[in-house]
Design a protein around this motif. Structure first.
Motif, mmCIF file in Angstrom:
data_model
loop_
_atom_site.group_PDB
_atom_site.id
_atom_site.type_symbol
_atom_site.label_atom_id
_atom_site.label_comp_id
_atom_site.label_asym_id
_atom_site.label_seq_id
_atom_site.Cartn_x
_atom_site.Cartn_y
_atom_site.Cartn_z
ATOM 1 N N ALA A 88 2.167 1.703 -3.459
ATOM 2 C CA ALA A 88 1.073 2.077 -4.363
ATOM 3 C C ALA A 88 0.843 3.586 -4.382
ATOM 4 O O ALA A 88 0.245 4.114 -5.328
ATOM 5 C CB ALA A 88 -0.213 1.352 -3.972
ATOM 6 N N GLU A 89 1.347 4.279 -3.367
ATOM 7 C CA GLU A 89 1.233 5.748 -3.359
ATOM 8 C C GLU A 89 2.145 6.378 -4.406
ATOM 9 O O GLU A 89 1.883 7.469 -4.877
ATOM 10 C CB GLU A 89 1.580 6.300 -1.967
ATOM 11 C CG GLU A 89 0.589 5.935 -0.890
ATOM 12 C CD GLU A 89 -0.780 6.592 -1.113
ATOM 13 O OE1 GLU A 89 -0.825 7.774 -1.519
ATOM 14 O OE2 GLU A 89 -1.786 5.895 -0.895
ATOM 15 N N ALA A 90 3.253 5.655 -4.759
ATOM 16 C CA ALA A 90 4.226 6.222 -5.689
ATOM 17 C C ALA A 90 4.175 5.578 -7.069
ATOM 18 O O ALA A 90 4.836 6.065 -7.994
ATOM 19 C CB ALA A 90 5.621 6.065 -5.115
ATOM 20 N N ALA A 148 3.479 -2.127 -7.423
ATOM 21 C CA ALA A 148 3.709 -2.250 -5.977
ATOM 22 C C ALA A 148 3.523 -3.704 -5.528
ATOM 23 O O ALA A 148 4.308 -4.226 -4.725
ATOM 24 C CB ALA A 148 2.759 -1.321 -5.221
ATOM 25 N N MET A 204 -0.679 0.138 -8.632
ATOM 26 C CA MET A 204 -0.865 -0.961 -7.658
ATOM 27 C C MET A 204 -0.218 -2.254 -8.158
ATOM 28 O O MET A 204 0.374 -2.986 -7.377
ATOM 29 C CB MET A 204 -2.359 -1.163 -7.393
ATOM 30 C CG MET A 204 -2.651 -2.264 -6.385
ATOM 31 S SD MET A 204 -1.952 -1.992 -4.749
ATOM 32 C CE MET A 204 -3.276 -1.120 -3.993
ATOM 33 N N LEU A 235 0.831 -1.214 0.000
ATOM 34 C CA LEU A 235 0.000 0.000 0.000
ATOM 35 C C LEU A 235 0.865 1.265 0.000
ATOM 36 O O LEU A 235 0.510 2.261 -0.639
ATOM 37 C CB LEU A 235 -0.959 -0.005 1.187
ATOM 38 C CG LEU A 235 -2.066 -1.080 1.132
ATOM 39 C CD1 LEU A 235 -2.857 -1.103 2.431
ATOM 40 C CD2 LEU A 235 -2.962 -0.885 -0.071
ATOM 41 N N GLY A 236 1.995 1.199 0.700
ATOM 42 C CA GLY A 236 2.916 2.343 0.693
ATOM 43 C C GLY A 236 3.509 2.572 -0.678
ATOM 44 O O GLY A 236 3.609 3.708 -1.157
#
Length: 154
Positions: A86-88, A94, A91, A83-84
């Motif tokens: 997926a911020e950058a 990630a 998905m 999830l972390g």
């Protein structure tokens, strides 16, 4: 020559008979020592196997406690990583990176576990080594007794 003469046939016979009794007594003493050593070796083997069984039992208990907890913890840790990331990034990327990290950690853990399992044994190696030494000792004692009695072994 008289019967009491040590150089007479009777004296030589008595001397030979006494020498044979001495050898028999030595052999009996060695055999008794070997029986005692064998009993001790059996006790050593039992103790060594007991230690290995206790180690296996401890490993099983702690493994049964740690494995499910570790599994749950890892699920949360890698979900957080994914999830972390997926911020950058997307998905799917990630998730792929998280999968690679999990696979690498799994491989390292498996190799460490394999090394530990190879050390676990039910063969009493110390006892076997000790028994080999006992056999060498008994052979040396027999050879020594044969040499002392004047009968060299080939």
């Amino acid at each position: 020559m008289t019967e009491a003469d040590p150089h007479s046939i009777g004296g030589q016979f008595r001397r030979s008979r006494d020498e044979m009794r001495g050898i028999q007594e030595e052999l009996a003493a060695i055999a008794e020592d070997m029986r005692g050593i064998a009993r001790t070796e059996v006790e050593l083997a039992k103790a060594e196997l007991g230690e290995q069984m206790a180690l296996g039992k401890r490993l099983g208990i702690w493994g049964a406690v740690a494995a499910p907890m570790a599994f749950i913890t890892l699920i949360f840790a890698f979900t957080a990583l994914m999830l972390g990331l997926a911020e950058a990034m997307p998905m799917w990327a990630a998730a792929l990176i998280t999968f690679g990290v999990v696979a690498l950690i799994t491989l390292i853990a498996a190799l460490i576990a394999y090394g530990a399992v190879r050390k676990l044994t039910v063969v009493p190696k110390k006892t076997i080594g000790s028994m080999r030494e006992d056999v060498r000792w008994a052979g040396a004692q027999l050879k020594s007794n044969m040499t002392l009695s004047g009968k060299e072994t080939p």
